[in-house]
Design an enzyme around this catalytic site. Structure first.
Site, mmCIF file in Angstrom:
data_model
loop_
_atom_site.group_PDB
_atom_site.id
_atom_site.type_symbol
_atom_site.label_atom_id
_atom_site.label_comp_id
_atom_site.label_asym_id
_atom_site.label_seq_id
_atom_site.Cartn_x
_atom_site.Cartn_y
_atom_site.Cartn_z
ATOM 1 C CD GLU A 170 -15.796 60.178 -29.797
ATOM 2 O OE1 GLU A 170 -15.642 60.278 -31.020
ATOM 3 O OE2 GLU A 170 -16.758 59.583 -29.278
ATOM 4 C CG HIS A 411 -26.930 50.463 -30.732
ATOM 5 N ND1 HIS A 411 -26.705 50.805 -32.036
ATOM 6 C CD2 HIS A 411 -26.179 51.308 -29.996
ATOM 7 C CE1 HIS A 411 -25.839 51.814 -32.084
ATOM 8 N NE2 HIS A 411 -25.506 52.134 -30.857
ATOM 9 C CG HIS A 412 -32.187 52.936 -27.633
ATOM 10 N ND1 HIS A 412 -32.789 53.071 -26.401
ATOM 11 C CD2 HIS A 412 -32.874 51.951 -28.284
ATOM 12 C CE1 HIS A 412 -33.795 52.200 -26.312
ATOM 13 N NE2 HIS A 412 -33.862 51.505 -27.436
ATOM 14 C CD GLU A 413 -25.718 56.915 -32.655
ATOM 15 O OE1 GLU A 413 -24.720 56.315 -32.256
ATOM 16 O OE2 GLU A 413 -25.956 58.112 -32.390
ATOM 17 C CG HIS A 481 -20.622 54.601 -26.908
ATOM 18 N ND1 HIS A 481 -19.652 54.168 -27.760
ATOM 19 C CD2 HIS A 481 -20.652 53.706 -25.885
ATOM 20 C CE1 HIS A 481 -19.116 53.056 -27.297
ATOM 21 N NE2 HIS A 481 -19.710 52.740 -26.157
ATOM 22 C CD GLU A 482 -20.927 58.557 -29.641
ATOM 23 O OE1 GLU A 482 -22.094 58.243 -29.380
ATOM 24 O OE2 GLU A 482 -20.111 57.782 -30.140
ATOM 25 C CD GLU A 500 -17.197 56.263 -27.546
ATOM 26 O OE1 GLU A 500 -16.646 55.598 -28.428
ATOM 27 O OE2 GLU A 500 -18.061 57.124 -27.795
ATOM 28 C CD GLU A 506 -15.881 54.077 -31.627
ATOM 29 O OE1 GLU A 506 -16.569 53.167 -31.149
ATOM 30 O OE2 GLU A 506 -16.326 55.211 -31.873
HETATM 31 C C1 NOJ Z 1 -20.115 55.624 -32.186
HETATM 32 C C2 NOJ Z 1 -19.954 54.642 -31.088
HETATM 33 O O1 NOJ Z 1 -18.852 54.968 -30.277
HETATM 34 C C3 NOJ Z 1 -19.816 53.277 -31.688
HETATM 35 O O2 NOJ Z 1 -19.546 52.328 -30.675
HETATM 36 C C4 NOJ Z 1 -21.059 52.926 -32.444
HETATM 37 O O3 NOJ Z 1 -20.865 51.704 -33.107
HETATM 38 C C5 NOJ Z 1 -21.392 53.999 -33.479
HETATM 39 N N1 NOJ Z 1 -21.324 55.302 -32.913
HETATM 40 C C6 NOJ Z 1 -22.780 53.809 -34.052
HETATM 41 O O4 NOJ Z 1 -23.730 54.034 -33.050
#
Ligand code: NOJ
Ligand code: CA
Length: 712
Positions: A170, A411-413, A481-482, A500, A506
């Protein structure tokens, strides 16, 4: 019809020859393979008779055993050709030709009686090669201490680089000569997990421009069960060496024969547009493993999302509850925050907006318990992925969405507590099936658990693939993402729509942001391996709109945000801004509503990394074309020929252009929309503001429609 020609041209036996030559089908490339007197394998590459890669070593330093670097003899070498055309499930073009000449060398390591093969494939746009270890008596398990693949460049080329970080991509790009690369000077502000390990280490794909104007891209394809490859630069002789991401105890890769490494790729051209159009990385990946692809739908989505990134608007958190433990918390007893984004009322508003404007999906973040205490504490039990907050009625909201022809996106963070996610994944998927979700966005913010592992190491690479396979087994599309940057695996797993794995839009909301050149570099670097979930479409450019004291801003004009839907290819595109911001510019929003996300054809018209990109694409199964052009901080005129249009057709072009006074800093939101009549003879000269763009939609003119419109 698929065509396969495999011709065995030559088979030589033990040590008859110590040097082999391979040419690309069009004869522009020549690759030489040699074994030195010490039995060290070398390759070199030339393009149109220009030395591009000087003799470069191949091999491995192993752990606890004799290495595979020298002492080889050439046992066999086999040449063959391949020419097949295949159809991607989705993509930039309808059909992809996979045409190469191949050389497979079998090397025998006399000291240990081990065999190592190297398979070279030479395409009309570059080289791919990988190491292959067959099952054999003297090589079962082994550990890689270092892969020692070299890329010996012919000079001190200009490089577009980010640091060789083990955990994140990033960063903004730095452009310097190779001799000036210094990763220790790069600003990591705003990046959650970062650290450089060597000043001269850079991430791949590495985009290079040589003094002789050759464009060279070094990367990898089909990263499976192996760590990601970065590059160490020798700043005196410009030899790059592969550098693999280690695990917690310093080992790079755990191998068990039979096993192959990913492909190493060198894509070369004298035209920058050829680099963007290359399909070599996809061609080096295996065909789709997914039989039923009906559920895989390229689409445009909106999200309860940007509101969490801009100041003072929405939160992921439901309540104020620092230092909570998931299992001990009574969520119903907490007082909800008014700005909780995933509330029934707000999510319904997004569903209504999606349905009214034709968006198929609505991503909802912050729907599940745990966000009050999710990042920065390296916490194991961080989310359970199944329990909604009290104000998110998962059943009713999904029913409401479905009744309006919209689907919610899960969404799975994971907060990088990956062990926790793997323990809970089956239950999480059960919830998705119960409420008929067919897409998920995963996230890996923070340091990885198992602690000491890295985002781009072998353990995590295996995790991402495991998740893609698991989602495929359940007919679910994936956007990660990440995660590690993609290497063309979406050919094999076409449900893995986007990643991502770079610095997305963002960052413009809450950091110094992405400089105007950023989006002119990403397609030459991060996007070489696959689509990016960049989240374009921000109309409200300055964060002072949300907080008068805030000086952050999106570093583009509004029109450049439109053009990104074309220049940043992805089958999953978000209209990322807030519905209320689109409501103020419905005329410009029309482009986002119209633009396609899946294509029959693509023409890269002009490009220079770091400066500009102009591209035209034909919508899948349609006569519509869309054109996007972007520029860096310098205003310019894009030259846009239309000779690929149907010659017998008259088209109406709707041109979304920066207004004459537009400028990304001083006047970013001012634009003009014009409708004109064009044909395939037209060449448009279009002015782009500083960090501006142009977005054009082209539709066949219906009878009488051209009346009163200017002909270009
Ligand atoms: C980073 C992600 O790139 C973003 O899209 C997301 O909203 C946040 N993390 C929370 O999961
Ligand atoms: Ca520039």
């Amino acid at each position: 019809m698929k065509k396969l020609i495999a011709v065995i041209i030559m088979l030589s036996t033990l040590q008859l020859s110590r040097s082999e030559t391979l040419q690309s089908p069009d004869k522009n490339f020549t690759m030489d393979f040699t074994l030195s007197d010490k039995g060290e394998p070398y390759y070199s590459l030339s393009y149109k008779n220009i030395e591009t890669i000087k003799p470069s070593k191949l091999g491995f330093q192993l752990k606890k055993t004799t290495s595979l670097l020298n002492g080889f003899v050439l046992k066999t070498s086999t040449a063959s050709s391949f020419d097949q055309t295949w159809k991607p499930v989705w993509g930039e073009v309808k059909e992809i030709r996979n045409n190469y000449n191949e050389l497979l060398v079998e090397l025998f390591h006399t000291e240990t009686s081990r065999t190592m093969k190297i398979r070279f494939r030479l395409f009309n746009d570059g080289l791919g090669f990988r190491y292959e270890f067959d099952k054999q008596p003297n090589l079962g398990y082994f550990q890689v201490h270092d892969e020692c693949t070299e890329f010996a460049l012919s000079g001190n080329h200009k490089a577009f680089w980010i640091p060789g970080d083990y955990d994140t991509n990033e960063y903004t790009y730095t452009t310097t000569q190779l001799s000036e690369v210094d990763a220790s000077k790069v600003d990591g502000t705003g990046i959650g997990t970062h650290g450089f390990f060597a000043k001269n280490a850079v991430q791949s794909p590495l985009m290079l421009k040589a003094d002789n104007s050759l464009y060279i891209n070094i990367f990898e394809a089909a990263l499976i069960n192996y760590p990601a490859m970065q590059l160490l630069i020798n700043q005196k002789d410009f030899v790059l060496t592969s550098s693999l991401i280690p695990d917690a105890i310093g080992t790079k890769a755990y191998m068990q024969t039979p096993q192959n490494t990913p492909w190493r790729t060198i894509i070369v051209s004298d035209k920058a547009t050829d680099i963007l159009a290359s399909k070599t990385i996809l061609n080096l990946n295996e065909p789709s493993k997914i039989e039923n692809t009906d559920y895989i739908k390229p689409q445009k989505i909106i999200g309860v999302w940007w509101g969490m990134h801009v100041p003072n608007t929405m939160s992921w958190d439901y309540a104020h509850a620092p230092n909570i433990k998931l299992k001990d918390t009574d969520w119903n007893a907490l007082t909800p925050l008014p700005q909780h984004g995933a509330s029934n009322k707000n999510v319904r508003r997004y569903i209504d907006f999606a349905s009214e404007h034709g968006f198929k999906g609505v991503l909802v973040e912050g729907w599940n318990v745990g966000w009050e205490d999710w990042a920065g504490n390296w916490k194991e039990e961080v989310f359970d992925f199944v329990t909604p907050y009290p104000d998110f009625d998962i059943k009713a909201l999904n029913e409401y969405a479905h009744s309006k022809g919209v689907k919610l996106i899960m969404h799975h963070e994971t907060s990088s507590s990956v062990t926790n996610y793997e323990r809970r994944i089956d239950a999480a998927i059960d919830v998705m099936k119960k409420y008929d979700y067919d897409a998920v966005k995963t996230g890996y913010v923070g340091w990885i658990i198992p602690r000491g592992e890295h985002h781009d190491g072998q353990w995590m690479v295996n995790h991402y693939v495991r998740i893609a396979e698991k989602m495929a087994a359940n007919n679910i599309m994936l956007d990660s993402h990440e995660s590690v940057r993609p290497t063309g695996l979406h050919r094999t797993y076409p449900n893995w729509m986007a990643c991502e794995a770079a610095r997305g839009n963002e960052f413009n909301a809450w950091s110094t942001g992405n400089p105007p050149e950023h989006e002119t570099i990403l397609p030459f670097t991060r996007l070489m391996g696959g689509p990016m979930d960049y989240t374009p479409g921000i109309f409200e450019i300055k964060m002072s709109y949300y907080d008068p004291k805030n000086t952050n801003q999106v570093h583009t004009t509004l029109v450049k945000q439109l053009a990104l839907y074309i220049t940043m290819y992805s089958p999953l595109q978000m209209a990322a801004d807030l519905p209320e911001n689109y409501a103020k510019h419905l005329d410009a929003f029309q482009f986002i509503k119209d633009v396609a996300v899946d294509w029959d054809d693509t023409h890269y018209l002009e490009a220079e990394p770091g400066d500009y990109i102009t591209v035209a694409r034909k919508e899948k199964n349609s006569d519509n074309w869309f054109i996007g052009a972007i520029t860096d901080e310098n205003a310019r005129t894009a030259t846009i020929p239309l000779d690929y249009l149907d010659e017998k057709t008259t088209y109406i072009a709707t041109i979304y252009a920066d207004a004459p006074t537009a400028h990304w800093q001083t006047n970013p939101m001012i634009y003009n929309i014009n409708r004109i009549v064009v044909t395939n003879k037209t060449v448009l000269n279009q002015k782009l503001a500083a960090s501006g763009g142009v977005a054009i939609s082209l539709k066949k003119a219906t009878k009488g429609e051209t009346k009163g419109l200017k002909k270009y």
